[in-house]
Write a protein that holds these residues in place. Structure first.
Motif, PDB file in Angstrom:
ATOM      1  N   VAL A   1       0.838  -1.208   0.000  1.00 55.89           N
ATOM      2  CA  VAL A   1       0.000   0.000   0.000  1.00 55.89           C
ATOM      3  C   VAL A   1       0.872   1.256   0.000  1.00 55.89           C
ATOM      4  O   VAL A   1       0.595   2.238  -0.708  1.00 55.89           O
ATOM      5  CB  VAL A   1      -0.951  -0.005   1.207  1.00 55.89           C
ATOM      6  N   ILE A   2       1.950   1.250   0.794  1.00 61.24           N
ATOM      7  CA  ILE A   2       2.827   2.424   0.880  1.00 61.24           C
ATOM      8  C   ILE A   2       3.509   2.695  -0.457  1.00 61.24           C
ATOM      9  O   ILE A   2       3.591   3.842  -0.914  1.00 61.24           O
ATOM     10  CB  ILE A   2       3.873   2.217   1.993  1.00 61.24           C
ATOM     11  N   ILE A   3       3.987   1.629  -1.118  1.00 60.52           N
ATOM     12  CA  ILE A   3       4.675   1.804  -2.403  1.00 60.52           C
ATOM     13  C   ILE A   3       3.717   2.328  -3.468  1.00 60.52           C
ATOM     14  O   ILE A   3       4.039   3.247  -4.234  1.00 60.52           O
ATOM     15  CB  ILE A   3       5.318   0.467  -2.847  1.00 60.52           C
ATOM     16  N   VAL A   4       2.498   1.743  -3.500  1.00 58.07           N
ATOM     17  CA  VAL A   4       1.511   2.204  -4.489  1.00 58.07           C
ATOM     18  C   VAL A   4       1.149   3.669  -4.238  1.00 58.07           C
ATOM     19  O   VAL A   4       1.017   4.466  -5.166  1.00 58.07           O
ATOM     20  CB  VAL A   4       0.256   1.319  -4.448  1.00 58.07           C
ATOM     21  N   GLY A   5       1.005   4.035  -2.961  1.00 62.38           N
ATOM     22  CA  GLY A   5       0.686   5.422  -2.641  1.00 62.38           C
ATOM     23  C   GLY A   5       1.804   6.365  -3.049  1.00 62.38           C
ATOM     24  O   GLY A   5       1.554   7.488  -3.523  1.00 62.38           O
ATOM     25  N   TYR A   6       3.058   5.938  -2.882  1.00 60.39           N
ATOM     26  CA  TYR A   6       4.193   6.764  -3.272  1.00 60.39           C
ATOM     27  C   TYR A   6       4.249   6.948  -4.789  1.00 60.39           C
ATOM     28  O   TYR A   6       4.680   7.984  -5.293  1.00 60.39           O
ATOM     29  CB  TYR A   6       5.487   6.118  -2.777  1.00 60.39           C
ATOM     30  N   LYS A   7       3.798   5.908  -5.510  1.00 55.09           N
ATOM     31  CA  LYS A   7       3.839   5.949  -6.972  1.00 55.09           C
ATOM     32  C   LYS A   7       2.616   6.651  -7.585  1.00 55.09           C
ATOM     33  O   LYS A   7       2.517   6.737  -8.797  1.00 55.09           O
ATOM     34  CB  LYS A   7       3.922   4.513  -7.538  1.00 55.09           C
ATOM     35  N   THR A   8       1.688   7.111  -6.741  1.00 58.27           N
ATOM     36  CA  THR A   8       0.498   7.773  -7.269  1.00 58.27           C
ATOM     37  C   THR A   8       0.887   8.987  -8.094  1.00 58.27           C
ATOM     38  O   THR A   8       1.716   9.802  -7.693  1.00 58.27           O
ATOM     39  CB  THR A   8      -0.431   8.208  -6.119  1.00 58.27           C
ATOM     40  N   VAL A   9       0.272   9.101  -9.267  1.00 56.67           N
ATOM     41  CA  VAL A   9       0.637  10.140 -10.232  1.00 56.67           C
ATOM     42  C   VAL A   9       0.071  11.490  -9.799  1.00 56.67           C
ATOM     43  O   VAL A   9      -1.113  11.615  -9.476  1.00 56.67           O
ATOM     44  CB  VAL A   9       0.104   9.782 -11.638  1.00 56.67           C
ATOM     45  N   ASN A  10       0.915  12.497  -9.757  1.00 56.74           N
ATOM     46  CA  ASN A  10       0.452  13.867  -9.581  1.00 56.74           C
ATOM     47  C   ASN A  10       0.046  14.422 -10.940  1.00 56.74           C
ATOM     48  O   ASN A  10       0.844  14.463 -11.874  1.00 56.74           O
ATOM     49  CB  ASN A  10       1.560  14.727  -8.974  1.00 56.74           C
ATOM     50  N   VAL A  11      -1.205  14.818 -11.036  1.00 57.56           N
ATOM     51  CA  VAL A  11      -1.748  15.251 -12.323  1.00 57.56           C
ATOM     52  C   VAL A  11      -1.151  16.594 -12.727  1.00 57.56           C
ATOM     53  O   VAL A  11      -1.180  17.546 -11.953  1.00 57.56           O
ATOM     54  CB  VAL A  11      -3.285  15.342 -12.245  1.00 57.56           C
ATOM     55  N   ARG A  12      -0.641  16.663 -13.929  1.00 53.58           N
ATOM     56  CA  ARG A  12      -0.172  17.920 -14.529  1.00 53.58           C
ATOM     57  C   ARG A  12      -0.800  18.027 -15.905  1.00 53.58           C
ATOM     58  O   ARG A  12      -0.337  17.419 -16.863  1.00 53.58           O
ATOM     59  CB  ARG A  12       1.353  17.949 -14.620  1.00 53.58           C
ATOM     60  N   LEU A  13      -1.881  18.761 -15.972  1.00 52.16           N
ATOM     61  CA  LEU A  13      -2.644  18.862 -17.205  1.00 52.16           C
ATOM     62  C   LEU A  13      -2.875  20.320 -17.575  1.00 52.16           C
ATOM     63  O   LEU A  13      -2.923  21.199 -16.718  1.00 52.16           O
ATOM     64  CB  LEU A  13      -4.013  18.171 -17.058  1.00 52.16           C
ATOM     65  N   ASP A  14      -3.022  20.550 -18.875  1.00 48.99           N
ATOM     66  CA  ASP A  14      -3.389  21.867 -19.385  1.00 48.99           C
ATOM     67  C   ASP A  14      -4.735  21.718 -20.089  1.00 48.99           C
ATOM     68  O   ASP A  14      -4.951  20.750 -20.830  1.00 48.99           O
ATOM     69  CB  ASP A  14      -2.335  22.382 -20.363  1.00 48.99           C
ATOM     70  N   ALA A  15      -5.638  22.674 -19.864  1.00 51.29           N
ATOM     71  CA  ALA A  15      -6.969  22.617 -20.474  1.00 51.29           C
ATOM     72  C   ALA A  15      -7.283  23.941 -21.151  1.00 51.29           C
ATOM     73  O   ALA A  15      -7.023  25.017 -20.596  1.00 51.29           O
ATOM     74  CB  ALA A  15      -8.025  22.299 -19.410  1.00 51.29           C
ATOM     75  N   GLN A  16      -7.842  23.854 -22.338  1.00 49.27           N
ATOM     76  CA  GLN A  16      -8.284  25.035 -23.084  1.00 49.27           C
ATOM     77  C   GLN A  16      -9.645  24.727 -23.701  1.00 49.27           C
ATOM     78  O   GLN A  16      -9.829  23.684 -24.317  1.00 49.27           O
ATOM     79  CB  GLN A  16      -7.283  25.411 -24.182  1.00 49.27           C
ATOM     80  N   ARG A  17     -10.574  25.686 -23.529  1.00 49.69           N
ATOM     81  CA  ARG A  17     -11.925  25.483 -24.034  1.00 49.69           C
ATOM     82  C   ARG A  17     -12.267  26.547 -25.076  1.00 49.69           C
ATOM     83  O   ARG A  17     -11.946  27.724 -24.897  1.00 49.69           O
ATOM     84  CB  ARG A  17     -12.955  25.545 -22.900  1.00 49.69           C
TER      85      ARG A  17
END
Length: 416
Positions: A39-55
């Motif tokens: 659980v600790i390893i999976v939590g450490y590997k959780t992706v931090n979202v970096r997204l750009d959005a344009q509408r």
């Protein structure tokens, strides 16, 4: 953030660890540590979202019932996202009619995705599309991250304009110089009125040669005299005007009537102003000219049911903005205001041409609640009828407008 799956694994790991320590069971201790480490390893590997959005939207102004197309471009600036949920927020009065504003996708690093959808505008107002809400989960789905991208796109929904072709609203006090609002009097104009025999001094361009060929007598055309009038449209936007459903209430109908009348008078080259009152009074002064219609429609579109300003106070503030002998059109249920009679007597005393288009709040409320026409309903209708009759005695032209009656049909009474 933790999901139920990760919480259950941690609970299981802690319980196994405690049991292993109590009973000196090395296998249970190893299994517990394995679960907790996973659980600790999976939590450490959780992706931090970096997204750009344009509408982008097909238009930032639409009328009620109009369709707007939306393109939302999402670009991944970070690591690969296995499960990405995208929700583009919409106001509740807008209906998706094509595509979807929600998607679940996988997005690789540097990859772009374009979400397309279209919505229908049901109610006037000034709105904002967005923000964009994102939720990502790693492969095992034990954690998720949420993020909001504040990409806002303003959209103005203008009140629907109805067709009033063939309707002639006459002013009592037109201006003396040539212009637009038809009065049923013979004079210079463009709208045919009748024909008569030629008399000395008539202009040759008015001779009706077809009538001459048919009768053998020289006949000339006569036209309606046209005059410019000043018109002030006053829209009641108090809280009581919102009685009914979101789409079917006195204010919704009144806003469409105000927009339709503003368009009607401007097309006839009259000078038009708009006043909207809630707990305050907003005024667009009387004027004419190109681009005027959208200035008036923007003000009407912003009307929301709130406040309870008395009509008498509104009239006092409005009088300096209305020229003498102008046509004043009040769109109001006339309910829950003890100053109505005094205010309307004051308007008539200033010799304004007062027209009142009054949506029947009693009928809107009955339709919204699905009630039958009982004794209470009939009593309220009788009280309303007495009030409108008294207002007519002041010299005002009053229209009792029920929800089932179209605006065009309601206004035919002004043609007499």
């Amino acid at each position: 953030m933790w999901t139920l799956k990760s919480a259950m694994l941690i609970d299981a790991g802690v319980i196994l660890l405690l049991l292993g320590l109590v009973f000196h069971n090395h296998q249970a201790i190893v299994l517990a540590l394995t679960l907790l480490s996973f659980v600790i390893i999976v939590g450490y590997k959780t992706v931090n979202v970096r997204l750009d959005a344009q509408r982008t939207v097909s238009t930032d102004k639409s009328f009620e019932g109009g369709i707007v197309d939306v393109r939302l471009r999402i670009k991944n600036l970070g690591r690969k996202i296995e499960f990405l949920e995208i929700m583009d927020d919409l106001p509740p009065t807008m209906e998706i009619v094509g595509g979807s504003n929600y998607l679940l996708i996988t997005l690789n690093r540097g990859e772009e995705f374009v979400m397309k959808y279209r919505f229908k505008c049901h109610l006037r107002g000034h709105y904002s599309l967005g923000p964009v809400r994102l939720r990502s989960r790693p492969l095992f789905g034990m954690f998720y991250t949420e993020e909001t991208i504040d990409v806002l796109s303003p959209v103005t929904v203008l009140p629907r304009i109805e067709d009033l072709s063939g309707i002639v609203i006459k002013a009592k006090y037109p201006k003396i110089f040539p212009g637009a609002l038809t009065t049923r009097q013979v004079g210079p104009g463009t709208e045919f009125y009748s024909i008569r025999e030629y008399v000395r001094g008539d202009e040759l361009k008015k001779v009706n040669w077809k009538a001459y060929a048919r009768t053998g007598r020289i006949m000339v055309n006569e036209y309606d005299r046209e005059n410019v009038s000043d018109v002030m449209i006053v829209l009641d936007s108090r809280e009581t005007e919102g009685v009914g459903t979101v789409l079917e209430n006195p204010l919704a109908h009144g806003a469409r009537a105000a927009a339709t009348l503003a368009n009607y008078f401007l097309q006839r080259r009259d000078s038009v102003g708009v006043a909207v009152y809630t707990d305050t009074l907003r005024i667009v002064p009387i004027d004419a000219g190109g681009g005027r219609l959208y200035r008036l429609l923007d003000e009407i579109a912003a009307a929301e049911p709130r406040g309870n300003a008395p009509l008498n106070g509104v009239v006092d503030l409005l009088l300096p903005y209305v020229s003498p002998n102008a046509t004043v059109i009040l769109i109001s249920t006339l309910n829950n205001d003890l100053t109505v009679k005094e205010a309307l007597r004051k308007v008539c005393a200033h010799h304004f041409d007062l027209i009142i288009l009054s949506p029947s709040q009693v009928d809107f409320e009955r339709n919204a609640l699905g009630l039958k026409a009982d004794d209470l309903y009939r009593t309220l209708k009788l009280e309303r009828s007495i009030l409108l009759s008294e207002i007519r005695s002041y010299g005002a032209r009053v229209i009792d407008w029920t929800p089932e009656t179209s605006l065009r049909r309601a206004l035919t009474g002004l043609m007499a």
